[in-house]
Write a protein that holds these residues in place. Sequence first.
Motif, PDB file in Angstrom:
ATOM      1  N   VAL A  37       6.013  12.420  -0.003  1.00 19.33           N
ATOM      2  CA  VAL A  37       5.042  11.352   0.260  1.00 19.33           C
ATOM      3  C   VAL A  37       4.504  10.805  -1.057  1.00 19.33           C
ATOM      4  O   VAL A  37       4.349   9.586  -1.223  1.00 19.33           O
ATOM      5  CB  VAL A  37       3.905  11.867   1.172  1.00 19.33           C
ATOM      6  N   LEU A  38       4.241  11.700  -2.019  1.00 19.91           N
ATOM      7  CA  LEU A  38       3.803  11.248  -3.337  1.00 19.91           C
ATOM      8  C   LEU A  38       4.875  10.390  -4.000  1.00 19.91           C
ATOM      9  O   LEU A  38       4.577   9.360  -4.615  1.00 19.91           O
ATOM     10  CB  LEU A  38       3.471  12.451  -4.220  1.00 19.91           C
ATOM     11  N   SER A  39       6.120  10.797  -3.854  1.00 21.83           N
ATOM     12  CA  SER A  39       7.224  10.024  -4.415  1.00 21.83           C
ATOM     13  C   SER A  39       7.284   8.626  -3.792  1.00 21.83           C
ATOM     14  O   SER A  39       7.447   7.623  -4.497  1.00 21.83           O
ATOM     15  CB  SER A  39       8.539  10.769  -4.181  1.00 21.83           C
ATOM     16  N   LEU A  40       7.127   8.541  -2.476  1.00 22.24           N
ATOM     17  CA  LEU A  40       7.132   7.237  -1.812  1.00 22.24           C
ATOM     18  C   LEU A  40       5.939   6.389  -2.249  1.00 22.24           C
ATOM     19  O   LEU A  40       6.053   5.171  -2.410  1.00 22.24           O
ATOM     20  CB  LEU A  40       7.131   7.411  -0.298  1.00 22.24           C
ATOM     21  N   SER A  41       4.815   7.038  -2.455  1.00 25.03           N
ATOM     22  CA  SER A  41       3.640   6.315  -2.933  1.00 25.03           C
ATOM     23  C   SER A  41       3.883   5.738  -4.328  1.00 25.03           C
ATOM     24  O   SER A  41       3.498   4.597  -4.621  1.00 25.03           O
ATOM     25  CB  SER A  41       2.438   7.257  -2.953  1.00 25.03           C
ATOM     26  N   LEU A  42       4.521   6.516  -5.178  1.00 25.13           N
ATOM     27  CA  LEU A  42       4.834   6.018  -6.523  1.00 25.13           C
ATOM     28  C   LEU A  42       5.838   4.877  -6.477  1.00 25.13           C
ATOM     29  O   LEU A  42       5.756   3.931  -7.273  1.00 25.13           O
ATOM     30  CB  LEU A  42       5.351   7.160  -7.400  1.00 25.13           C
ATOM     31  N   GLY A  44       6.038   2.749  -4.015  1.00 21.60           N
ATOM     32  CA  GLY A  44       5.230   1.610  -3.583  1.00 21.60           C
ATOM     33  C   GLY A  44       4.419   1.028  -4.732  1.00 21.60           C
ATOM     34  O   GLY A  44       4.284  -0.195  -4.863  1.00 21.60           O
ATOM     35  N   THR A  45       3.906   1.901  -5.596  1.00 19.76           N
ATOM     36  CA  THR A  45       3.174   1.428  -6.777  1.00 19.76           C
ATOM     37  C   THR A  45       4.094   0.615  -7.677  1.00 19.76           C
ATOM     38  O   THR A  45       3.717  -0.450  -8.188  1.00 19.76           O
ATOM     39  CB  THR A  45       2.597   2.621  -7.553  1.00 19.76           C
ATOM     40  N   THR A  48       4.575  -2.878  -6.177  1.00 21.08           N
ATOM     41  CA  THR A  48       3.428  -3.781  -6.082  1.00 21.08           C
ATOM     42  C   THR A  48       2.795  -4.117  -7.423  1.00 21.08           C
ATOM     43  O   THR A  48       1.913  -4.982  -7.482  1.00 21.08           O
ATOM     44  CB  THR A  48       2.341  -3.186  -5.176  1.00 21.08           C
ATOM     45  N   ALA A  70       8.306   9.243  -9.514  1.00 18.10           N
ATOM     46  CA  ALA A  70       8.902   9.321  -8.174  1.00 18.10           C
ATOM     47  C   ALA A  70      10.186  10.132  -8.190  1.00 18.10           C
ATOM     48  O   ALA A  70      10.407  10.996  -7.332  1.00 18.10           O
ATOM     49  CB  ALA A  70       9.169   7.916  -7.642  1.00 18.10           C
ATOM     50  N   CYS A  73       9.294  13.884  -8.797  1.00 21.79           N
ATOM     51  CA  CYS A  73       8.739  14.509  -7.585  1.00 21.79           C
ATOM     52  C   CYS A  73       9.838  14.792  -6.569  1.00 21.79           C
ATOM     53  O   CYS A  73       9.884  15.868  -5.974  1.00 21.79           O
ATOM     54  CB  CYS A  73       7.685  13.605  -6.961  1.00 21.79           C
TER      55      CYS A  73
END
Length: 117
Positions: A37-42, A44-45, A48, A70, A73
Amino acid sequence: MRGNHEQRPRWRDENPDVYAELKRAYGVLGHCGVLMVLSLSLIGTTLTVGFLQWPDWLERTVRLVASLGAVCCALFALGRLMRAVWRTLRAVARSRRHRADEEQQGAAGADTASAHS
């Protein structure tokens, strides 16, 4: 209900090593889920950052660091997951080998006991 049937010991009582490895593997699985989830968040960062109107060098740096984070992780989570699976499979094989050795020794003991009678 089992009724008057003979009750067998529970699987986890018969195989405590394998059960401990499975519990550890479930913990690792949860940790790997958090890392993914952290990897997916990164990721997304990374996607964007372009909308923030930052200077080019800062945007490239943030994208590079987020992408590297990402990937790291994800690789770390995958490595931990593979290690947990390997340890669990090794514990299962060790348990089966141990049980087969016990059965073989039990059969050999029964043969020598009947030979001495």
